[in-house]
Scaffold this motif. Sequence first.
Motif, PDB file in Angstrom:
ATOM      1  N   HIS A  85     -13.018   8.722  -7.930  1.00  0.00           N
ATOM      2  CA  HIS A  85     -13.850   9.823  -8.418  1.00  0.00           C
ATOM      3  C   HIS A  85     -14.727   9.369  -9.581  1.00  0.00           C
ATOM      4  CE1 HIS A  85     -11.946  12.663  -5.807  1.00  0.00           C
ATOM      5  NE2 HIS A  85     -10.752  12.422  -6.300  1.00  0.00           N
ATOM      6  N   SER A  86     -14.239   8.451 -10.393  1.00  0.00           N
ATOM      7  CA  SER A  86     -15.052   7.970 -11.518  1.00  0.00           C
ATOM      8  C   SER A  86     -16.277   7.221 -11.016  1.00  0.00           C
ATOM      9  CB  SER A  86     -14.207   7.077 -12.431  1.00  0.00           C
ATOM     10  OG  SER A  86     -13.742   5.935 -11.722  1.00  0.00           O
ATOM     11  N   GLN A  87     -16.131   6.439  -9.935  1.00  0.00           N
ATOM     12  CA  GLN A  87     -17.279   5.744  -9.364  1.00  0.00           C
ATOM     13  C   GLN A  87     -18.286   6.734  -8.793  1.00  0.00           C
ATOM     14  OE1 GLN A  87     -15.092   3.204  -6.691  1.00  0.00           O
ATOM     15  NE2 GLN A  87     -15.174   1.453  -8.079  1.00  0.00           N
ATOM     16  N   LEU A  88     -17.785   7.777  -8.129  1.00  0.00           N
ATOM     17  CA  LEU A  88     -18.684   8.814  -7.616  1.00  0.00           C
ATOM     18  C   LEU A  88     -19.399   9.525  -8.758  1.00  0.00           C
ATOM     19  CD1 LEU A  88     -16.436  10.346  -4.807  1.00  0.00           C
ATOM     20  CD2 LEU A  88     -18.434   8.890  -4.495  1.00  0.00           C
ATOM     21  N   GLY A  89     -18.673   9.754  -9.854  1.00  0.00           N
ATOM     22  CA  GLY A  89     -19.278  10.400 -11.013  1.00  0.00           C
ATOM     23  C   GLY A  89     -20.411   9.573 -11.602  1.00  0.00           C
ATOM     24  N   GLN A  90     -20.247   8.254 -11.613  1.00  0.00           N
ATOM     25  CA  GLN A  90     -21.309   7.377 -12.114  1.00  0.00           C
ATOM     26  C   GLN A  90     -22.557   7.484 -11.245  1.00  0.00           C
ATOM     27  OE1 GLN A  90     -19.649   3.436 -12.357  1.00  0.00           O
ATOM     28  NE2 GLN A  90     -18.097   4.027 -13.850  1.00  0.00           N
ATOM     29  N   VAL A  91     -22.357   7.549  -9.923  1.00  0.00           N
ATOM     30  CA  VAL A  91     -23.494   7.668  -9.009  1.00  0.00           C
ATOM     31  C   VAL A  91     -24.210   9.005  -9.226  1.00  0.00           C
ATOM     32  CG1 VAL A  91     -24.214   7.708  -6.586  1.00  0.00           C
ATOM     33  CG2 VAL A  91     -22.380   6.178  -7.309  1.00  0.00           C
ATOM     34  N   ILE A  92     -23.436  10.078  -9.403  1.00  0.00           N
ATOM     35  CA  ILE A  92     -24.043  11.396  -9.636  1.00  0.00           C
ATOM     36  C   ILE A  92     -24.883  11.376 -10.905  1.00  0.00           C
ATOM     37  CG2 ILE A  92     -23.542  13.813 -10.177  1.00  0.00           C
ATOM     38  CD1 ILE A  92     -21.068  13.564  -8.375  1.00  0.00           C
ATOM     39  N   ARG A  93     -24.380  10.739 -11.950  1.00  0.00           N
ATOM     40  CA  ARG A  93     -25.147  10.654 -13.197  1.00  0.00           C
ATOM     41  C   ARG A  93     -26.425   9.828 -13.004  1.00  0.00           C
ATOM     42  NH1 ARG A  93     -19.825  10.876 -15.142  1.00  0.00           N
ATOM     43  NH2 ARG A  93     -19.513   8.623 -15.004  1.00  0.00           N
ATOM     44  N   GLU A  94     -26.364   8.812 -12.150  1.00  0.00           N
ATOM     45  CA  GLU A  94     -27.568   8.023 -11.847  1.00  0.00           C
ATOM     46  C   GLU A  94     -28.589   8.869 -11.095  1.00  0.00           C
ATOM     47  OE1 GLU A  94     -28.433   5.021 -12.698  1.00  0.00           O
ATOM     48  OE2 GLU A  94     -26.606   4.382 -13.697  1.00  0.00           O
ATOM     49  N   ILE A  95     -28.126   9.701 -10.167  1.00  0.00           N
ATOM     50  CA  ILE A  95     -29.036  10.551  -9.390  1.00  0.00           C
ATOM     51  C   ILE A  95     -29.762  11.532 -10.304  1.00  0.00           C
ATOM     52  CG2 ILE A  95     -29.121  12.372  -7.629  1.00  0.00           C
ATOM     53  CD1 ILE A  95     -26.847  10.925  -6.191  1.00  0.00           C
ATOM     54  N   ARG A  96     -29.073  12.026 -11.315  1.00  0.00           N
ATOM     55  CA  ARG A  96     -29.700  12.988 -12.235  1.00  0.00           C
ATOM     56  C   ARG A  96     -30.854  12.369 -13.030  1.00  0.00           C
ATOM     57  NH1 ARG A  96     -24.535  16.193 -13.957  1.00  0.00           N
ATOM     58  NH2 ARG A  96     -24.246  14.480 -15.392  1.00  0.00           N
ATOM     59  N   ARG A  97     -30.866  11.052 -13.106  1.00  0.00           N
ATOM     60  CA  ARG A  97     -31.932  10.371 -13.833  1.00  0.00           C
ATOM     61  C   ARG A  97     -33.215  10.301 -13.001  1.00  0.00           C
ATOM     62  NH1 ARG A  97     -29.146   4.892 -15.990  1.00  0.00           N
ATOM     63  NH2 ARG A  97     -31.100   4.734 -17.147  1.00  0.00           N
ATOM     64  N   THR A  98     -33.125  10.614 -11.736  1.00  0.00           N
ATOM     65  CA  THR A  98     -34.283  10.571 -10.851  1.00  0.00           C
ATOM     66  C   THR A  98     -34.829  11.975 -10.627  1.00  0.00           C
ATOM     67  OG1 THR A  98     -33.082  10.882  -8.762  1.00  0.00           O
ATOM     68  CG2 THR A  98     -33.114   8.658  -9.677  1.00  0.00           C
ATOM     69  N   ASP A  99     -36.001  12.052  -9.988  1.00  0.00           N
ATOM     70  CA  ASP A  99     -36.568  13.358  -9.645  1.00  0.00           C
ATOM     71  C   ASP A  99     -35.751  14.043  -8.561  1.00  0.00           C
ATOM     72  OD1 ASP A  99     -38.573  13.019 -11.471  1.00  0.00           O
ATOM     73  OD2 ASP A  99     -40.030  12.236 -10.023  1.00  0.00           O
ATOM     74  N   PHE A 100     -34.987  13.269  -7.789  1.00  0.00           N
ATOM     75  CA  PHE A 100     -34.142  13.869  -6.759  1.00  0.00           C
ATOM     76  C   PHE A 100     -33.086  14.780  -7.377  1.00  0.00           C
ATOM     77  CE2 PHE A 100     -35.425   9.964  -4.368  1.00  0.00           C
ATOM     78  CZ  PHE A 100     -36.090  10.604  -3.335  1.00  0.00           C
ATOM     79  N   GLY A 101     -32.702  14.494  -8.622  1.00  0.00           N
ATOM     80  CA  GLY A 101     -31.685  15.302  -9.282  1.00  0.00           C
ATOM     81  C   GLY A 101     -32.085  16.749  -9.442  1.00  0.00           C
ATOM     82  N   LYS A 102     -33.406  17.041  -9.407  1.00  0.00           N
ATOM     83  CA  LYS A 102     -33.883  18.411  -9.545  1.00  0.00           C
ATOM     84  C   LYS A 102     -34.094  19.084  -8.191  1.00  0.00           C
ATOM     85  CE  LYS A 102     -36.422  16.834 -13.623  1.00  0.00           C
ATOM     86  NZ  LYS A 102     -37.767  16.584 -14.193  1.00  0.00           N
ATOM     87  N   GLN A 103     -33.981  18.308  -7.112  1.00  0.00           N
ATOM     88  CA  GLN A 103     -34.315  18.836  -5.793  1.00  0.00           C
ATOM     89  C   GLN A 103     -33.124  18.850  -4.833  1.00  0.00           C
ATOM     90  OE1 GLN A 103     -37.196  15.973  -4.568  1.00  0.00           O
ATOM     91  NE2 GLN A 103     -38.469  16.233  -6.385  1.00  0.00           N
ATOM     92  N   ILE A 104     -32.232  17.887  -4.981  1.00  0.00           N
ATOM     93  CA  ILE A 104     -31.202  17.655  -3.962  1.00  0.00           C
ATOM     94  C   ILE A 104     -30.080  18.677  -4.066  1.00  0.00           C
ATOM     95  CG2 ILE A 104     -29.740  16.097  -5.296  1.00  0.00           C
ATOM     96  CD1 ILE A 104     -30.809  15.496  -1.699  1.00  0.00           C
TER      97      ILE A 104
END
Length: 874
Positions: free
Chosen positions: A213-232
Amino acid sequence: MFEPEGSLCAPGSGGEYQFPFDPPYDIQLDLMRTLYQVVESKQVGIFESPTGTGKSLTLTCGVLSWLRDHEAALERGLADGISKLTADIARLELENAGAVDWISGQFATIGVKKQIGELKGIQTLRDEYYKRLAELRTKSTEVKRRKETARRLKQVLKEKPLEAEFDENLKSTGDDDYLVEDSDEDDCHDELEDDVDRLKYKPVQVIFCSRTHSQLGQVIREIRRTDFGKQIRLTALASRQNFCINSDVRKLNSNALINERCLELQKKSGKATAVDGDENVKKKRKLNDKCPFYNRQMIDDLKNDTLFEVQDIEELVSFAQQEKACPYYATRAAVPDSQLLMVPYQNLLHRKTREQTGIDIKNAVIIIDEAHNLLDTISNIHSQEVTLEQLRQARLHINAYKTQYFTRFSAKNLLKINQLLFVATRLCKLLETAPPNHSNSRMIHTHELMTEGEFFNLKLGEILQFAEKARIAQKIHGFAQSTPSPLMLQSPAQSRPAEKKGTSALKEYLKRLENGNDKKSTQQPVPDSGKDSNEVRKPISNAIRPLLAFLECLVESFDDGRVLLTYNSKENQRASMKYLLLNPGARFEEILTNCRSVILAGGTMQPVEELTEQLFKACPERVQLRSYRHVVPADAILPIAISKGPSGKEFLFNYGNRQSKDLLNELASTLSNICQVVPNGVVCFFSSYDYLEQFYANLQNSGGLARLEERKRVFREPRGSGNIDKVLADYSNAARLPVGKQTGALMLSVVGGKLSEGLNFSDELGRCVVVVGLPYPNRTSPELVERMRYLDRTLHSSAGNEYYENLCMKAVNQCIGRAVRHIRDYASVVLLDVRYCNSEKIRKKLPLWISEGLQCVERYGQAHGSLVKFFKGK
């Protein structure tokens, strides 16, 4: 599923992928382009990209860019297709008006109308789907606004927030709560799952899978840094143990007990007791009849918030506690509407878990991160062990349950319960009596187990189907929890069916019941213990579930698995039987067949041949392999393989040399010299805890430890459940802040231990990684022997040896990957064993960014000069 005509072309720049760091590195851009084309072409991609190259961020930007373009192409394709077919109908009708052969023309027109009807149907379903999503988004926004207004009003009025009220009255649980009814209906039926709308239109879904879950959490935090984080629309799935916000349930501190308690709290009524985990004193707790957080409306609101706001598990749990809604069921309800699912391995790779979670892999794009151990992960997930103690408990609980409700069971239900009891008894018998002339363990086929257990003629599939429909594991466990301790007073001999030889044992046992021989005993209620009924017993684990899980393995293909029987002995005090899956490819085939594309990624995927041989043997033409170098400059890494130590003693750390003190002293001298040259932190990996302890004891006795401590502070990885966090904290301080003559720290670790995977030894924490020897697993292990034999028989004669060697090299590669974690990092990698220098086959299985620059030197002296020069330049 409608597919637009033509193929999408991968974007050429990082901005088109919405990559947050523009321009991306060349390998990042190439990976995104290649992944884009692999998904578009419905292929299988295997990507090796070293840790520190932004692998997870690159993967998600690549696949989400394709998803965005695919949805746009789908919309255009539907509109263009309908427009083109409409024009074709008009043309055909015009031609038919003056045609002689008007019948053929009408037939062609009907065919075109049918096509346009299908496309309009898909377009209508698609429009309804996105209209519903828009309504859910609007509803979520309105609910948030109302709740925020209410919170502000309470703050103004200085009122305390309303707390969930707990019923202080314990209600008596009726016996019917645990009775298996004739209808086989479940009392704890999940209302939420029943009422989930099955969408007729299902867009392509991306499923991102990782180990923790910690690895998944890191990926989620990376996604939020992109514009996809506001759309996905993103949903992270986890177990009840991670998601449960009911403090009384969380105190059980066991995933199995939490699952059972959660299901119990969904009953219409129930009596519940729990143990206060903060105090080592049995204390009665009064709980609600139903979980206060299992509120349908609140869960539905939380589901909408989950869909339209990217949250990791910790944030979702925190928000759910404020909203007083269960995040476990909210995320499950959000699965069908999510574009991106973040799931741990178990939720994807295990079919039953996948179906229970609601994950549909049809036409999905699946990304499996940290996939270097995928074969072993699949095998472990589908293997199941059950101990003799668990079998005895299961037999005892089933027998007590049957005794209590004997006169109320239907003939059909009683037959199935008796069959389950019979199987548990026979399995106990197999473990209680070791066959003569056998060692402490033996490996047998599944059909041999059923033959020896004399239940080969039973239909295990029907028994399991009955157990699942009737929730027999939950009912018996609830009965065992609520029944006073005399449940446990009946001896195993009393609960054991007739132990006759031959296949008539079950028939004889059932005949005794029919003749009424056991009627007197079976109709008697469980006696009262005479103790205070208010005394709370410690929650007991569910012994039925391991038995049922083991039986589920037995109904799989006989040739794909084996059963390892381990008997009680001085060396092994726990008798058990374990089902071993030998063919992980058979379990992965369903995923490969149904999904659109599979992406396997990892920092060290070498060697990859076994993946293609075992998982993609049926479709090698679909596999695309890419192995990337590190983003750091070539002069930032110094890989060296050393054959001999400072005094010329050959480094051959095989099993025969384990007791050699000369070799241990040579190793100590080498480490002392390395620590003299390398600044800050050095991490040294040994093949096992035993060898590490042997080396450490020799260091102490020879005085070598004191000499090492003059240069660096020495730490050891704790064995078992030692406090690894404190050791790491102390090591970090010592490595970063040299004190006196000490210029850092040395960490003695173990390959495959807590420090060899997942931990980050970047910068000062890992300026040098040393791997001592080649960590081959124990070749005499019954599990390994059987697996190698199976591979030799099903693939080719050397497949078993290849698998054995690959286990070793994958472990080495994971250790190497602990250092050099970003573009400005630098480190040396030292491999101590003559086999690294003598075997080209071994060197080829190292990561590309190591093998290409690897220096093989005869004596340590040559390596010492290279190390001095390397670190002097830094």
